[in-house]
Design a protein around this motif. Sequence first.
Motif, PDB file in Angstrom:
ATOM      1  N   UNK A  88      -1.032   8.892  10.869  1.00 14.75           N
ATOM      2  CA  UNK A  88      -0.505   8.391   9.597  1.00 14.75           C
ATOM      3  C   UNK A  88      -1.096   6.998   9.408  1.00 14.75           C
ATOM      4  N   UNK A  89      -1.565   6.710   8.204  1.00 13.47           N
ATOM      5  CA  UNK A  89      -2.105   5.378   7.902  1.00 13.47           C
ATOM      6  C   UNK A  89      -1.233   4.764   6.816  1.00 13.47           C
ATOM      7  N   UNK A  90      -0.787   3.530   7.047  1.00 12.86           N
ATOM      8  CA  UNK A  90       0.051   2.829   6.086  1.00 12.86           C
ATOM      9  C   UNK A  90      -0.394   1.379   5.957  1.00 12.86           C
ATOM     10  N   UNK A  91      -0.035   0.783   4.827  1.00 11.52           N
ATOM     11  CA  UNK A  91      -0.291  -0.635   4.584  1.00 11.52           C
ATOM     12  C   UNK A  91       1.014  -1.399   4.791  1.00 11.52           C
ATOM     13  N   UNK A  92       0.918  -2.562   5.401  1.00  9.37           N
ATOM     14  CA  UNK A  92       2.095  -3.375   5.691  1.00  9.37           C
ATOM     15  C   UNK A  92       1.903  -4.758   5.082  1.00  9.37           C
ATOM     16  N   UNK A  93       2.788  -5.128   4.155  1.00  4.62           N
ATOM     17  CA  UNK A  93       2.734  -6.480   3.585  1.00  4.62           C
ATOM     18  C   UNK A  93       3.542  -7.400   4.487  1.00  4.62           C
ATOM     19  N   UNK A  94       2.948  -8.550   4.780  1.00  2.00           N
ATOM     20  CA  UNK A  94       3.595  -9.502   5.685  1.00  2.00           C
ATOM     21  C   UNK A  94       3.382 -10.924   5.202  1.00  2.00           C
ATOM     22  N   UNK A  95       4.319 -11.771   5.575  1.00  2.00           N
ATOM     23  CA  UNK A  95       4.195 -13.217   5.334  1.00  2.00           C
ATOM     24  C   UNK A  95       4.161 -13.862   6.706  1.00  2.00           C
ATOM     25  N   UNK A 132       7.129  -5.258   3.326  1.00  2.00           N
ATOM     26  CA  UNK A 132       7.245  -3.848   2.946  1.00  2.00           C
ATOM     27  C   UNK A 132       6.219  -3.030   3.704  1.00  2.00           C
ATOM     28  N   UNK A 133       6.430  -1.708   3.684  1.00  2.00           N
ATOM     29  CA  UNK A 133       5.480  -0.769   4.282  1.00  2.00           C
ATOM     30  C   UNK A 133       5.236   0.326   3.236  1.00  2.00           C
ATOM     31  N   UNK A 134       3.975   0.679   3.078  1.00  2.00           N
ATOM     32  CA  UNK A 134       3.596   1.611   2.011  1.00  2.00           C
ATOM     33  C   UNK A 134       3.839   3.063   2.384  1.00  2.00           C
ATOM     34  N   UNK A 135       3.654   3.913   1.394  1.00  2.00           N
ATOM     35  CA  UNK A 135       3.605   5.348   1.668  1.00  2.00           C
ATOM     36  C   UNK A 135       2.323   5.613   2.422  1.00  2.00           C
ATOM     37  N   UNK A 136       2.191   6.743   3.089  1.00  2.00           N
ATOM     38  CA  UNK A 136       0.945   7.042   3.789  1.00  2.00           C
ATOM     39  C   UNK A 136      -0.240   7.082   2.820  1.00  2.00           C
ATOM     40  N   UNK A 137      -1.368   6.600   3.296  1.00  2.00           N
ATOM     41  CA  UNK A 137      -2.600   6.632   2.520  1.00  2.00           C
ATOM     42  C   UNK A 137      -3.615   7.482   3.278  1.00  2.00           C
ATOM     43  N   UNK A 138      -4.756   7.730   2.677  1.00  2.00           N
ATOM     44  CA  UNK A 138      -5.798   8.524   3.336  1.00  2.00           C
ATOM     45  C   UNK A 138      -6.291   7.876   4.607  1.00  2.00           C
ATOM     46  N   UNK A 139      -6.785   8.692   5.523  1.00  2.00           N
ATOM     47  CA  UNK A 139      -7.227   8.192   6.828  1.00  2.00           C
ATOM     48  C   UNK A 139      -8.327   7.141   6.717  1.00  2.00           C
ATOM     49  N   UNK A 140      -9.173   7.241   5.719  1.00  2.00           N
ATOM     50  CA  UNK A 140     -10.258   6.269   5.551  1.00  2.00           C
ATOM     51  C   UNK A 140      -9.993   5.274   4.432  1.00  2.00           C
ATOM     52  N   UNK A 141      -8.825   5.381   3.801  1.00  2.00           N
ATOM     53  CA  UNK A 141      -8.508   4.508   2.666  1.00  2.00           C
ATOM     54  C   UNK A 141      -8.252   3.080   3.128  1.00  2.00           C
ATOM     55  N   UNK A 142      -8.501   2.143   2.234  1.00  2.00           N
ATOM     56  CA  UNK A 142      -8.217   0.742   2.542  1.00  2.00           C
ATOM     57  C   UNK A 142      -6.939   0.317   1.829  1.00  2.00           C
ATOM     58  N   UNK A 143      -6.428  -0.801   2.230  1.00  2.00           N
ATOM     59  CA  UNK A 143      -5.194  -1.313   1.624  1.00  2.00           C
ATOM     60  C   UNK A 143      -5.498  -2.303   0.503  1.00  2.00           C
ATOM     61  N   UNK A 144      -6.725  -2.603   0.291  1.00  2.00           N
ATOM     62  CA  UNK A 144      -7.110  -3.594  -0.699  1.00  2.00           C
ATOM     63  C   UNK A 144      -7.030  -3.114  -2.047  1.00  2.00           C
TER      64      UNK A 144
END
Length: 148
Positions: A115-122, A136-148
């Motif tokens: 599972x690949x997810x994006x995590x926003x942090x301060x 926050x933590x995102x929904x799963x994204x594609x295995x090669x997807x970026x968070x940008x």
Amino acid sequence: MRRVTVITAIVFGTFVFLGISFLLARALTGSGAERTRVIEVLRAQARGDADAVLEKLPACASEPACARVTRERVAELARPGKVEILTYRPSVRVTMTRRSGTGRVAWRAGDSPPVVQCVKARREGPLTGGGVELLSISKPIGLEASCG
């Protein structure tokens, strides 16, 4: 008189060097602290424990829409087995002051697919207290997807 000046310069230089070394060491360990917080969230998520996930994401827990979506997501991502991080890219590499960013984590639990997810942090740098807050933590994204 000259000897006192040289000794004073050496002592001053030593304190400056130690101070800068301390600040850099604290700045460089911020990524490790962030990773530790992320794995705590992932373990709670894999257990299906939405309350524990929201406890680790206080900014999200305070917003009803974010809390609702997070609860739904946790129910979908619950899976048995030991959680392991496959890859982790921190939100910020090194910071001396407060900065926010988005990290990327690939993980799995047991024999489940990754599972690949994006995590926003301060992140706080050593000049502003040196802490980490996950936002926050995102929904799963594609295995090669970026968070940008």
